[in-house]
Write a protein that holds these residues in place. Structure first.
Motif, PDB file in Angstrom:
ATOM      1  N   LYS A 148       0.811  -1.220   0.000  1.00  0.00           N
ATOM      2  CA  LYS A 148       0.000   0.000   0.000  1.00  0.00           C
ATOM      3  C   LYS A 148       0.845   1.271   0.000  1.00  0.00           C
ATOM      4  CE  LYS A 148      -3.975  -2.128   2.271  1.00  0.00           C
ATOM      5  NZ  LYS A 148      -4.909  -2.082   3.420  1.00  0.00           N
ATOM      6  N   GLY A 149       2.040   1.219   0.573  1.00  0.00           N
ATOM      7  CA  GLY A 149       2.868   2.416   0.648  1.00  0.00           C
ATOM      8  C   GLY A 149       3.794   2.599  -0.546  1.00  0.00           C
ATOM      9  N   VAL A 150       3.652   1.767  -1.558  1.00  0.00           N
ATOM     10  CA  VAL A 150       4.544   1.830  -2.721  1.00  0.00           C
ATOM     11  C   VAL A 150       4.000   2.823  -3.737  1.00  0.00           C
ATOM     12  CG1 VAL A 150       5.526   0.495  -4.620  1.00  0.00           C
ATOM     13  CG2 VAL A 150       5.301  -0.545  -2.369  1.00  0.00           C
ATOM     14  N   HIS A 151       4.877   3.675  -4.259  1.00  0.00           N
ATOM     15  CA  HIS A 151       4.471   4.688  -5.240  1.00  0.00           C
ATOM     16  C   HIS A 151       4.843   4.292  -6.669  1.00  0.00           C
ATOM     17  CE1 HIS A 151       3.310   7.596  -2.162  1.00  0.00           C
ATOM     18  NE2 HIS A 151       4.404   7.251  -1.512  1.00  0.00           N
ATOM     19  N   TRP A 152       5.808   3.411  -6.839  1.00  0.00           N
ATOM     20  CA  TRP A 152       6.186   2.988  -8.182  1.00  0.00           C
ATOM     21  C   TRP A 152       6.801   1.588  -8.120  1.00  0.00           C
ATOM     22  CZ3 TRP A 152      11.441   2.175  -8.231  1.00  0.00           C
ATOM     23  CH2 TRP A 152      12.204   2.898  -7.317  1.00  0.00           C
ATOM     24  N   PHE A 153       6.763   0.887  -9.251  1.00  0.00           N
ATOM     25  CA  PHE A 153       7.286  -0.471  -9.376  1.00  0.00           C
ATOM     26  C   PHE A 153       8.286  -0.505 -10.532  1.00  0.00           C
ATOM     27  CE2 PHE A 153       3.266  -1.153  -7.263  1.00  0.00           C
ATOM     28  CZ  PHE A 153       3.523  -2.192  -6.379  1.00  0.00           C
ATOM     29  N   ILE A 154       9.176  -1.462 -10.458  1.00  0.00           N
ATOM     30  CA  ILE A 154      10.110  -1.713 -11.559  1.00  0.00           C
ATOM     31  C   ILE A 154       9.671  -2.995 -12.262  1.00  0.00           C
ATOM     32  CG2 ILE A 154      12.486  -2.242 -12.203  1.00  0.00           C
ATOM     33  CD1 ILE A 154      13.396  -0.661  -9.786  1.00  0.00           C
ATOM     34  N   GLU A 155       9.410  -2.896 -13.546  1.00  0.00           N
ATOM     35  CA  GLU A 155       9.007  -4.066 -14.322  1.00  0.00           C
ATOM     36  C   GLU A 155      10.211  -4.584 -15.098  1.00  0.00           C
ATOM     37  OE1 GLU A 155       5.895  -5.418 -17.860  1.00  0.00           O
ATOM     38  OE2 GLU A 155       6.027  -3.331 -17.210  1.00  0.00           O
ATOM     39  N   GLY A 156      10.437  -5.867 -15.018  1.00  0.00           N
ATOM     40  CA  GLY A 156      11.540  -6.471 -15.757  1.00  0.00           C
ATOM     41  C   GLY A 156      11.056  -7.681 -16.544  1.00  0.00           C
ATOM     42  N   ASP A 157      11.795  -8.061 -17.535  1.00  0.00           N
ATOM     43  CA  ASP A 157      11.433  -9.210 -18.365  1.00  0.00           C
ATOM     44  C   ASP A 157      12.687 -10.030 -18.621  1.00  0.00           C
ATOM     45  OD1 ASP A 157      10.136 -10.994 -19.953  1.00  0.00           O
ATOM     46  OD2 ASP A 157      10.099  -9.722 -21.733  1.00  0.00           O
ATOM     47  N   ILE A 158      12.604 -11.322 -18.401  1.00  0.00           N
ATOM     48  CA  ILE A 158      13.736 -12.207 -18.662  1.00  0.00           C
ATOM     49  C   ILE A 158      13.709 -12.588 -20.130  1.00  0.00           C
ATOM     50  CG2 ILE A 158      14.839 -14.400 -18.085  1.00  0.00           C
ATOM     51  CD1 ILE A 158      13.535 -14.221 -15.338  1.00  0.00           C
ATOM     52  N   SER A 159      14.706 -12.171 -20.848  1.00  0.00           N
ATOM     53  CA  SER A 159      14.759 -12.432 -22.280  1.00  0.00           C
ATOM     54  C   SER A 159      14.909 -13.933 -22.549  1.00  0.00           C
ATOM     55  CB  SER A 159      15.929 -11.659 -22.903  1.00  0.00           C
ATOM     56  OG  SER A 159      16.067 -11.962 -24.259  1.00  0.00           O
ATOM     57  N   ASP A 160      14.005 -14.469 -23.366  1.00  0.00           N
ATOM     58  CA  ASP A 160      14.070 -15.884 -23.766  1.00  0.00           C
ATOM     59  C   ASP A 160      14.204 -16.782 -22.537  1.00  0.00           C
ATOM     60  OD1 ASP A 160      14.129 -18.084 -25.426  1.00  0.00           O
ATOM     61  OD2 ASP A 160      16.278 -17.951 -25.796  1.00  0.00           O
ATOM     62  N   CYS A 161      13.256 -16.637 -21.598  1.00  0.00           N
ATOM     63  CA  CYS A 161      13.350 -17.354 -20.320  1.00  0.00           C
ATOM     64  C   CYS A 161      13.442 -18.864 -20.521  1.00  0.00           C
ATOM     65  CB  CYS A 161      12.139 -17.007 -19.447  1.00  0.00           C
ATOM     66  SG  CYS A 161      12.137 -17.847 -17.852  1.00  0.00           S
ATOM     67  N   PHE A 162      12.485 -19.445 -21.261  1.00  0.00           N
ATOM     68  CA  PHE A 162      12.495 -20.896 -21.464  1.00  0.00           C
ATOM     69  C   PHE A 162      13.736 -21.339 -22.244  1.00  0.00           C
ATOM     70  CE2 PHE A 162       7.688 -22.025 -21.083  1.00  0.00           C
ATOM     71  CZ  PHE A 162       7.715 -21.556 -19.777  1.00  0.00           C
ATOM     72  N   GLY A 163      14.081 -20.553 -23.250  1.00  0.00           N
ATOM     73  CA  GLY A 163      15.176 -20.977 -24.127  1.00  0.00           C
ATOM     74  C   GLY A 163      16.559 -20.804 -23.549  1.00  0.00           C
ATOM     75  N   SER A 164      16.707 -20.043 -22.444  1.00  0.00           N
ATOM     76  CA  SER A 164      18.043 -19.779 -21.893  1.00  0.00           C
ATOM     77  C   SER A 164      18.319 -20.521 -20.591  1.00  0.00           C
ATOM     78  CB  SER A 164      18.217 -18.267 -21.672  1.00  0.00           C
ATOM     79  OG  SER A 164      17.215 -17.776 -20.805  1.00  0.00           O
ATOM     80  N   VAL A 165      17.434 -21.421 -20.195  1.00  0.00           N
ATOM     81  CA  VAL A 165      17.652 -22.192 -18.962  1.00  0.00           C
ATOM     82  C   VAL A 165      18.887 -23.083 -19.128  1.00  0.00           C
ATOM     83  CG1 VAL A 165      16.714 -24.038 -17.512  1.00  0.00           C
ATOM     84  CG2 VAL A 165      15.251 -22.171 -18.243  1.00  0.00           C
ATOM     85  N   SER A 166      19.816 -22.982 -18.191  1.00  0.00           N
ATOM     86  CA  SER A 166      21.031 -23.813 -18.236  1.00  0.00           C
ATOM     87  C   SER A 166      20.706 -25.225 -17.746  1.00  0.00           C
ATOM     88  CB  SER A 166      22.114 -23.188 -17.344  1.00  0.00           C
ATOM     89  OG  SER A 166      23.181 -24.094 -17.155  1.00  0.00           O
ATOM     90  N   HIS A 167      20.980 -26.211 -18.575  1.00  0.00           N
ATOM     91  CA  HIS A 167      20.715 -27.594 -18.184  1.00  0.00           C
ATOM     92  C   HIS A 167      21.544 -27.998 -16.961  1.00  0.00           C
ATOM     93  CE1 HIS A 167      19.323 -28.676 -22.550  1.00  0.00           C
ATOM     94  NE2 HIS A 167      18.512 -27.842 -21.930  1.00  0.00           N
ATOM     95  N   GLY A 168      22.801 -27.562 -16.934  1.00  0.00           N
ATOM     96  CA  GLY A 168      23.672 -27.930 -15.815  1.00  0.00           C
ATOM     97  C   GLY A 168      23.178 -27.368 -14.497  1.00  0.00           C
ATOM     98  N   VAL A 169      22.764 -26.085 -14.502  1.00  0.00           N
ATOM     99  CA  VAL A 169      22.263 -25.463 -13.270  1.00  0.00           C
ATOM    100  C   VAL A 169      20.961 -26.114 -12.841  1.00  0.00           C
ATOM    101  CG1 VAL A 169      21.385 -23.315 -12.275  1.00  0.00           C
ATOM    102  CG2 VAL A 169      23.400 -23.267 -13.757  1.00  0.00           C
ATOM    103  N   LEU A 170      20.066 -26.360 -13.796  1.00  0.00           N
ATOM    104  CA  LEU A 170      18.780 -26.974 -13.464  1.00  0.00           C
ATOM    105  C   LEU A 170      18.974 -28.366 -12.866  1.00  0.00           C
ATOM    106  CD1 LEU A 170      15.695 -27.004 -13.496  1.00  0.00           C
ATOM    107  CD2 LEU A 170      15.801 -27.825 -15.867  1.00  0.00           C
ATOM    108  N   MET A 171      19.833 -29.175 -13.473  1.00  0.00           N
ATOM    109  CA  MET A 171      20.062 -30.527 -12.952  1.00  0.00           C
ATOM    110  C   MET A 171      20.731 -30.479 -11.585  1.00  0.00           C
ATOM    111  SD  MET A 171      18.604 -32.379 -15.118  1.00  0.00           S
ATOM    112  CE  MET A 171      19.008 -33.873 -14.194  1.00  0.00           C
ATOM    113  N   SER A 172      21.577 -29.475 -11.360  1.00  0.00           N
ATOM    114  CA  SER A 172      22.210 -29.317 -10.046  1.00  0.00           C
ATOM    115  C   SER A 172      21.160 -29.006  -8.978  1.00  0.00           C
ATOM    116  CB  SER A 172      23.262 -28.209 -10.100  1.00  0.00           C
ATOM    117  OG  SER A 172      23.814 -27.968  -8.825  1.00  0.00           O
TER     118      SER A 172
END
Length: 288
Positions: A148-172
């Motif tokens: 309720k006390g927030v006056h503004w937000f920062i919107e961000g977008d992860i570029s190519d989220c599905f396509g950039s997932v690292s297999h090594g990090v995910l399996m770890s």
């Protein structure tokens, strides 16, 4: 053989208690999980559209389910490459979409049910994407009623989220919670199945295909580490003003301001507010 509801309930309970998953590959021999997966996929749009092998959802049978379970038991199951197609985006660009075969979809849905049952209780309450009963409206509702006390937000977008997932990090990440090498190998082979584009096979070195049944839950597992980093590292570090507001001196200043307002002493209110701002901006680690 336990029914699907019991299996998923036990899996969910282990996730809530923070216990590792063991021997999950045995649940891949449970036919009820496959029929539950089939029932969920049957009503989807395009269910009767033949895949690249000519198979449709209507081609399911008890014999095919049994064959799939036998291949899993013998570790002979092979993921087929997804068919890549492109759909237009609002920006005018094209979004790559991966269309798996129907057998692969059913198997992915079985794995998705187990992963969601375990990881869903562990996800942050502030995460709303691709979660049951959550979405854009629940995120907006949280913003309205909580921040309720927030006056503004920062919107961000992860570029190519599905396509950039690292297999090594995910399996770890998965191996930290799942102590079953057969189950982990099945997921890893799914990630590395590749895709067909104009009948040419392409290797997938990273990412999870958009359109894959398991892609949303895998991305949520991956991004949950970002949520936990924000909650446990960034918020305590940068929300120092909030820590100050919970201290007795700050509350005492707030009460003094309230009393000055009642008496109409505008100069006192101005001076006390200035003191309060200075106090809230100080580092909580500094001595009083």
């Amino acid at each position: 053989m336990q029914d699907a509801t019991t299996v998923l309930g036990i899996t969910r309970n282990r996730g809530e208690r923070g216990l590792p998953l063991k021997k999950r590959s045995r649940q891949l021999y449970n036919p009820q999980l496959y029929w539950q997966a089939y029932a969920r996929l049957y009503s989807n749009e395009g269910a009767m559209t033949p895949d690249r092998t000519g198979e449709t959802v209507d081609g399911r049978s008890r014999e095919k389910i049994k064959t799939m379970m036998d291949l899993i038991r013998q570790e002979r199951w092979r993921w087929t490459p997804v068919k890549r197609v492109y759909i237009p985006k609002r920006s005018g660009k094209l979004r790559p979409l991966g269309l798996p075969s129907w057998s692969s979809k059913v198997m992915q849905e079985v794995i998705r049910q187990l992963l969601r049952a375990y990881f869903e209780p562990c996800f942050s309450d502030h995460a709303h994407g691709f979660r049951p009963g959550r979405g854009c409206h629940t995120a907006l509702s949280e913003s309205v009623h909580t921040w309720k006390g927030v006056h503004w937000f920062i919107e961000g977008d992860i570029s190519d989220c599905f396509g950039s997932v690292s297999h090594g990090v995910l399996m770890s990440i998965l191996s930290e919670h799942i102590h079953d090498n057969r189950f982990l190998r099945l997921i890893q082979h799914m990630l590395q199945a590749g895709y067909l584009e104009e009948w040419h096979w392409h290797e997938t070195l990273s990412g999870a295909p958009q359109g894959g049944v398991c892609s949303p839950i895998r991305s949520n597992i991956y991004l949950d580490h970002l949520d936990k980093c924000v909650e446990r590292v960034l918020l305590p570090k940068y929300n120092q003003g909030e820590l100050r507001r919970a201290t007795p001196p700050y509350k005492k200043l707030a009460r003094s301001i309230a009393r000055a307002k009642k008496t109409g002493d505008r100069k006192a209110v101005h001076a006390l507010r200035k003191l309060r701002r200075n106090y809230a901006s100080r580092d909580p680690q500094d001595p009083e």
